[in-house]
Design an enzyme around this catalytic site. Structure first.
Site, mmCIF file in Angstrom:
data_model
loop_
_atom_site.group_PDB
_atom_site.id
_atom_site.type_symbol
_atom_site.label_atom_id
_atom_site.label_comp_id
_atom_site.label_asym_id
_atom_site.label_seq_id
_atom_site.Cartn_x
_atom_site.Cartn_y
_atom_site.Cartn_z
ATOM 1 N N ALA A 145 -75.680 24.332 77.488
ATOM 2 C CA ALA A 145 -77.143 23.942 78.143
ATOM 3 C C ALA A 145 -77.306 22.591 78.800
ATOM 4 C CB ALA A 145 -77.959 24.693 77.324
ATOM 5 N N CYS A 146 -78.087 22.530 79.712
ATOM 6 C CA CYS A 146 -78.459 21.118 80.413
ATOM 7 C C CYS A 146 -79.851 21.145 80.901
ATOM 8 C CB CYS A 146 -77.350 20.552 81.209
ATOM 9 S SG CYS A 146 -77.391 21.481 82.909
#
Lengths: 102, 255
Positions: free
Chosen positions: A9-10
């Site tokens: 995830a970012c």
């Protein structure tokens, strides 16, 4: 063969989430690791890890610069974390570190 | 070694087997090695192998490049171009290229050219992001957008493959998605262990962005993981970069 489940995830969730997932898959293939990668990006959760995947896993690898969702399901399994940057720079190293922990 | 390039769009029937076979035959007349790079499908195959060419998954309207390398590349280029212009639509950079139509995305597209940046005394990452922010269609102040870009870069520099960066933000401050393409003659330090960049694809998306827009960008970023594609993209002239970018945004990634 080691079995790893991973979540990437970012912050924006349109680029690095998917890049990191791709690199982890490629790296794992090279190192002979069985990996399932879930992406938590702007499109929501994709390739969601099944309860079976998680139950069979030796280790959970979280590659993220933000808090990821649904962490409770990993209870009882060793968790390793890494930044997106480290996975993009050297995914193999991140996976090697995981093997040490398995 | 001579290298020649030809860019074209496939027709409504894609690339048919008899066309692949004819191209293979034409290749056979020359020493030069020719490869077909289907940008839309993200697949590069040798043209002399028509089975591989068919397996590239060519679809109607795909954007393709031919790479011709060898001593007689010039001649091979002439002959192949002749055949391609008969059956497909050649991409000409001097013609009006419509990014919105090619990518199928409702967005504001702008190319930041080297001459736009000449007036700057010193070009660095934050100065370039400032220029990019100023080209974005927004009612908001460009400095605010620039700081959003810089904040995003702080998390992790947005270098994708070699030479290519994809700085991006998602914010309520923009209503129309903007894509700004910058092509630099010299590599610029992007403060990343993955090296400097020459091709910068900046995107400012509304928050929440439409699902089409997000899908297009995830398609693009999945493709830009490939080192070869990044090199090809960075080496291309800016008009061709724009066409490649549109093609990569438009098509669903195969993987």
């Amino acid at each position: 063969m080691k079995n790893i489940v991973a979540v990437t995830a970012c912050p924006t969730g349109i680029a690095h989430t998917y890049m990191a997932a791709d690199l982890l898959r490629k790296g794992a293939q090279k190192l002979g690791i069985h990996i399932r990668v879930e992406t938590q990006g702007a499109m929501g959760i994709e390739n969601q890890l099944s309860p079976q995947d998680i139950a069979q896993a030796d280790l959970v690898l979280i590659v993220s610069d933000i808090e990821i969702e649904h962490t409770a399901r990993f209870h009882g399994i060793p968790i390793s974390t890494a930044s997106i940057e480290s996975a993009l720079t050297d995914a193999d190293q991140v996976l090697q570190d995981c093997l040490q922990l398995c | 070694m001579l290298i020649r390039r030809a860019a074209f769009y496939l027709g409504i029937n894609g690339l048919e087997s008899w066309q692949a076979e004819k191209l293979r035959k034409l290749c056979g007349y020359f020493h030069a090695s020719v490869s077909l790079f289907n940008v839309s499908q993200c697949c590069r195959v040798p043209l002399e192998n028509s089975l591989k060419v068919m397996a590239a998954g060519n679809k109607p309207d795909d954007f393709c490049l031919l790479f011709i390398e060898g001593m007689d590349a010039e001649l091979a280029h002439l002959v192949l171009l002749d055949y391609i212009s008969e059956h497909f639509k050649i991409f000409q950079s001097d013609q009006d290229f419509n990014f919105v139509r090619s990518s199928g995305l409702e967005c504001h597209f702008h190319i930041l050219s080297a001459s736009d940046l000449k007036s700057l005394q010193r070009l660095d990452k934050s100065e370039l992001l400032n220029q990019i922010a100023a080209s974005i269609q927004t009612p908001a102040d460009s400095h605010t957008l620039c700081s959003l870009f810089l904040n995003r870069e702080k998390h992790a520099a947005t270098v994708m493959g070699p030479q290519v960066a994809l700085p991006h933000i998602m914010t309520e401050l923009v209503t129309v998605p903007s894509i700004i393409l910058t092509s630099l003659p010299e590599p610029l330090d992007w403060h990343s262990p993955r090296g400097p960049v020459r091709c910068i694809i900046a995107a400012a998306l509304p928050k929440p962005a439409s699902i089409e827009m997000i899908r297009a960008f995830t398609n693009l970023s999945k493709k830009l993981v490939d080192e070869n594609i990044c090199r090809l993209l960075a080496d291309a002239p800016v008009q061709l970069q724009a066409a490649m970018l549109a093609a990569m945004l438009a098509q669903q990634a195969k993987c």
